[in-house]
Design a protein around this motif. Structure first.
Motif, mmCIF file in Angstrom:
data_model
loop_
_atom_site.group_PDB
_atom_site.id
_atom_site.type_symbol
_atom_site.label_atom_id
_atom_site.label_comp_id
_atom_site.label_asym_id
_atom_site.label_seq_id
_atom_site.Cartn_x
_atom_site.Cartn_y
_atom_site.Cartn_z
ATOM 1 N N SER A 148 -1.997 1.778 14.714
ATOM 2 C CA SER A 148 -2.181 2.219 13.328
ATOM 3 C C SER A 148 -1.328 3.448 13.030
ATOM 4 N N SER A 149 -1.209 4.347 14.003
ATOM 5 C CA SER A 149 -0.405 5.558 13.761
ATOM 6 C C SER A 149 1.024 5.176 13.386
ATOM 7 N N LEU A 150 1.558 4.193 14.093
ATOM 8 C CA LEU A 150 2.914 3.724 13.777
ATOM 9 C C LEU A 150 2.944 3.105 12.379
ATOM 10 N N GLY A 151 1.932 2.296 12.083
ATOM 11 C CA GLY A 151 1.839 1.648 10.771
ATOM 12 C C GLY A 151 1.772 2.656 9.629
ATOM 13 N N HIS A 152 0.956 3.684 9.812
ATOM 14 C CA HIS A 152 0.866 4.738 8.788
ATOM 15 C C HIS A 152 2.248 5.352 8.563
ATOM 16 N N GLY A 153 2.933 5.625 9.682
ATOM 17 C CA GLY A 153 4.246 6.279 9.621
ATOM 18 C C GLY A 153 5.254 5.447 8.842
ATOM 19 N N LEU A 196 -10.108 -7.202 5.767
ATOM 20 C CA LEU A 196 -9.379 -7.145 7.043
ATOM 21 C C LEU A 196 -9.172 -5.696 7.408
ATOM 22 N N ASP A 197 -9.157 -5.436 8.700
ATOM 23 C CA ASP A 197 -8.766 -4.120 9.173
ATOM 24 C C ASP A 197 -7.319 -4.252 9.640
ATOM 25 N N ALA A 198 -6.822 -3.296 10.404
ATOM 26 C CA ALA A 198 -5.447 -3.418 10.882
ATOM 27 C C ALA A 198 -5.420 -4.332 12.102
ATOM 28 N N VAL A 214 -0.528 16.340 9.127
ATOM 29 C CA VAL A 214 -1.836 16.735 9.691
ATOM 30 C C VAL A 214 -3.035 15.977 9.129
ATOM 31 N N GLN A 215 -2.978 14.673 9.242
ATOM 32 C CA GLN A 215 -4.170 13.864 8.965
ATOM 33 C C GLN A 215 -4.696 14.029 7.542
ATOM 34 N N ILE A 216 -3.797 14.140 6.589
ATOM 35 C CA ILE A 216 -4.193 14.160 5.176
ATOM 36 C C ILE A 216 -3.792 12.809 4.591
ATOM 37 N N SER A 248 -11.753 1.148 16.720
ATOM 38 C CA SER A 248 -12.323 1.796 17.896
ATOM 39 C C SER A 248 -12.006 3.284 17.883
ATOM 40 N N SER A 249 -10.909 3.680 17.227
ATOM 41 C CA SER A 249 -10.637 5.113 17.156
ATOM 42 C C SER A 249 -11.669 5.781 16.236
ATOM 43 N N ALA A 250 -12.179 5.045 15.253
ATOM 44 C CA ALA A 250 -13.175 5.629 14.341
ATOM 45 C C ALA A 250 -14.459 5.978 15.095
ATOM 46 N N LYS A 268 -8.445 0.868 1.306
ATOM 47 C CA LYS A 268 -7.872 1.217 2.609
ATOM 48 C C LYS A 268 -7.077 2.512 2.615
ATOM 49 N N TYR A 269 -7.155 3.198 3.744
ATOM 50 C CA TYR A 269 -6.277 4.340 4.083
ATOM 51 C C TYR A 269 -5.095 3.754 4.823
ATOM 52 N N TRP A 270 -3.921 3.867 4.254
ATOM 53 C CA TRP A 270 -2.732 3.375 4.961
ATOM 54 C C TRP A 270 -1.561 4.215 4.489
ATOM 55 N N GLY A 271 -1.226 5.227 5.242
ATOM 56 C CA GLY A 271 -0.183 6.176 4.865
ATOM 57 C C GLY A 271 -0.794 7.561 4.829
ATOM 58 N N LYS A 272 -0.123 8.494 5.545
ATOM 59 C CA LYS A 272 -0.670 9.852 5.558
ATOM 60 C C LYS A 272 0.409 10.890 5.325
ATOM 61 N N LYS A 273 -0.051 12.047 4.804
ATOM 62 C CA LYS A 273 0.816 13.219 4.730
ATOM 63 C C LYS A 273 0.640 13.925 6.079
ATOM 64 N N GLY A 312 -8.918 13.784 14.904
ATOM 65 C CA GLY A 312 -8.726 12.807 15.979
ATOM 66 C C GLY A 312 -8.216 11.482 15.450
ATOM 67 N N SER A 313 -8.753 11.035 14.323
ATOM 68 C CA SER A 313 -8.334 9.784 13.695
ATOM 69 C C SER A 313 -8.884 9.776 12.266
ATOM 70 N N GLY A 314 -8.009 9.502 11.317
ATOM 71 C CA GLY A 314 -8.411 9.619 9.910
ATOM 72 C C GLY A 314 -9.679 8.854 9.588
ATOM 73 N N SER A 315 -9.722 7.584 9.976
ATOM 74 C CA SER A 315 -10.864 6.757 9.609
ATOM 75 C C SER A 315 -12.161 7.252 10.264
ATOM 76 N N ALA A 316 -12.045 8.010 11.356
ATOM 77 C CA ALA A 316 -13.235 8.531 12.050
ATOM 78 C C ALA A 316 -14.011 9.506 11.168
ATOM 79 N N SER A 317 -13.327 10.149 10.230
ATOM 80 C CA SER A 317 -14.012 11.117 9.355
ATOM 81 C C SER A 317 -15.118 10.418 8.566
ATOM 82 N N ARG A 318 -14.955 9.116 8.298
ATOM 83 C CA ARG A 318 -15.945 8.384 7.494
ATOM 84 C C ARG A 318 -17.153 7.969 8.330
ATOM 85 N N SER A 319 -16.973 7.784 9.647
ATOM 86 C CA SER A 319 -18.064 7.290 10.503
ATOM 87 C C SER A 319 -19.177 8.304 10.727
#
Ligand code: 2P0
Length: 364
Positions: A226-231, A316-318, A43-45, A127-129, A36-41, A167-174
């Motif tokens: 999710s944005s709040l969760g990452h933060g 599980l997802d978020a 600008v979407q890194i 859905s953001s992906a 899972k991706y959970w936590g970002k630096k 637009g959304s980190g997980s979207a890069s994978r889709s």
């Protein structure tokens, strides 16, 4: 370390008297992360690399009509399921504004966007992906058609993934089919923090059409974005260890998927799912996205696996929904298991029988 591609391009602009009109449409799927991706630096890194299956039946379908803007800046009208949706309109306008140095032509256009999903949005099915990757496909396709650039498929996909990530980190994978890594993984060359990278070569054939049945425990809107969760990972006392662990899990999981080791696949991917939710529970403020029925289902998956020896697992997802993962060969057994043991824990929306898919598709 793969350098950040430089996509700033002031030339992608129409001369003022030749601003075109047109229409195009794409379909782009959601994906389910195994690590899972959970936590970002900034600008979407991502703080750690993640790996996912791109799905097949859970997708967004989006038609975009464009014409010259009258105001001299980008204008967006967004319809979701046939109804004007001001929240999505604001999100899309913000996304487009942020892209004005990459796609200066966006500021010259008015967009009318019609979108729909094949699954309930904001229910922890990413859905953001699908929603952000489909917009990225459309914008890159517009660049390709209207400026003649991005003719190489690999360049097209990489840029689309880069844009989707913004637009959304997980979207890069889709943007890619099958198994995709986003984020630099030390021992997988080609991976990057800036875009997704498909890693299907050498993976055991069983995973090429692996099944993901999404058990909808609660298809309502979730309370913590999710944005709040990452933060909240910024203040999580376990964050550094978690980010470190994800690197090791990704290496081990990919190895298991190459050798066809379902036992290791199950152990690592289930642990990732529980760790993701443990991070939510240990953030301040803490929050829970699982529901009692999420746990009921997980307990029954454990029991079913114990009893039958069949390689059924969960992730599980978020959100509260349970993604049940298994090889196609046992589809009938799993269907019986759901119908006999799990239906009473599901929301009226039931379940979605999805599987690994090929990625976005142009439909117009
Ligand atoms: C993932 N999730 O790897 C993880 C696992 C949810 C749980 O990425 O802020 O919507 O738009 O970059 O991608 C959900 O977060 O977050 C997510 P943003 P995103 O799929």
């Amino acid at each position: 370390m793969n350098a950040e591609p430089n996509y700033l391009n002031a030339n992608l602009k129409f001369s003022p008297n030749a601003i075109p009109s047109g229409k195009l449409a794409w379909r782009s799927p959601s994906n389910i992360a195994l690590v899972k991706y959970w936590g970002k630096k900034s600008v979407q890194i991502p703080q750690n690399p993640s790996i996912s299956f791109t799905l097949s039946k859970s997708f967004s379908e989006t038609e975009v009509s464009y014409s010259p803007a009258v105001s001299g800046k980008s204008e967006v009208e967004f319809y979701f399921d046939g109804k004007r949706n001001l929240l999505f309109e604001e999100k899309t306008a913000g996304f487009f504004d942020g892209l004005s140095s990459i796609f200066p032509f966006v500021n010259q256009l008015k967009f009318e966007i019609h979108s729909k999903n094949t699954f309930p949005h904001s229910a922890g099915i990413a859905s953001s992906a699908s929603g952000m990757s489909v917009l990225a496909m459309v914008l890159c396709d517009m660049e390709r058609q209207l400026f003649g650039t991005l003719q190489e498929e690999a360049d097209f996909r990489r840029k689309a993934s880069y844009i989707a990530r913004l637009g959304s980190g997980s979207a890069s994978r889709s943007v890619f089919g099958g198994l995709v890594i986003w984020g630099e993984a030390e021992d997988v060359s080609g991976t990057s923090d800036y875009y997704g990278f498909p890693v299907n070569e050498g993976v055991h054939e069983m995973f090429a059409d692996y099944q993901d049945t999404i058990l909808l425990v609660d298809a309502g809107e979730k309370k913590v974005s999710s944005s709040l969760g990452h933060g909240l990972m910024n203040g999580n006392p376990f964050a550094a260890d978690r980010f470190h662990q994800a690197h090791g899990n990704l290496t081990a999981l990919l190895q298991a998927m190459r050798s066809g080791d379902t036992e290791a696949f199950i152990r690592i991917s289930e642990s990732e799912a529980l760790t993701l939710h443990a991070m939510m529970m240990t953030s301040q403020p803490y929050f829970l996205l699982m529901k009692p029925n999420t746990l009921q289902i997980i307990e029954r998956i454990f029991a079913f696996r114990e009893k039958t020896g069949l390689p059924v697992s969960f992730t599980l997802d978020a959100g509260p929904n349970v993604h049940m993962l298994f090889p196609t060969t046992i589809k009938e057994d799993v269907k019986r298991f759901i119908d006999n043991d799990l239906l009473s824990f599901l929301s009226p929306k039931g379940y979605i029988e999805d599987e690994v898919g090929k990625g976005p598709e142009k439909i117009l």
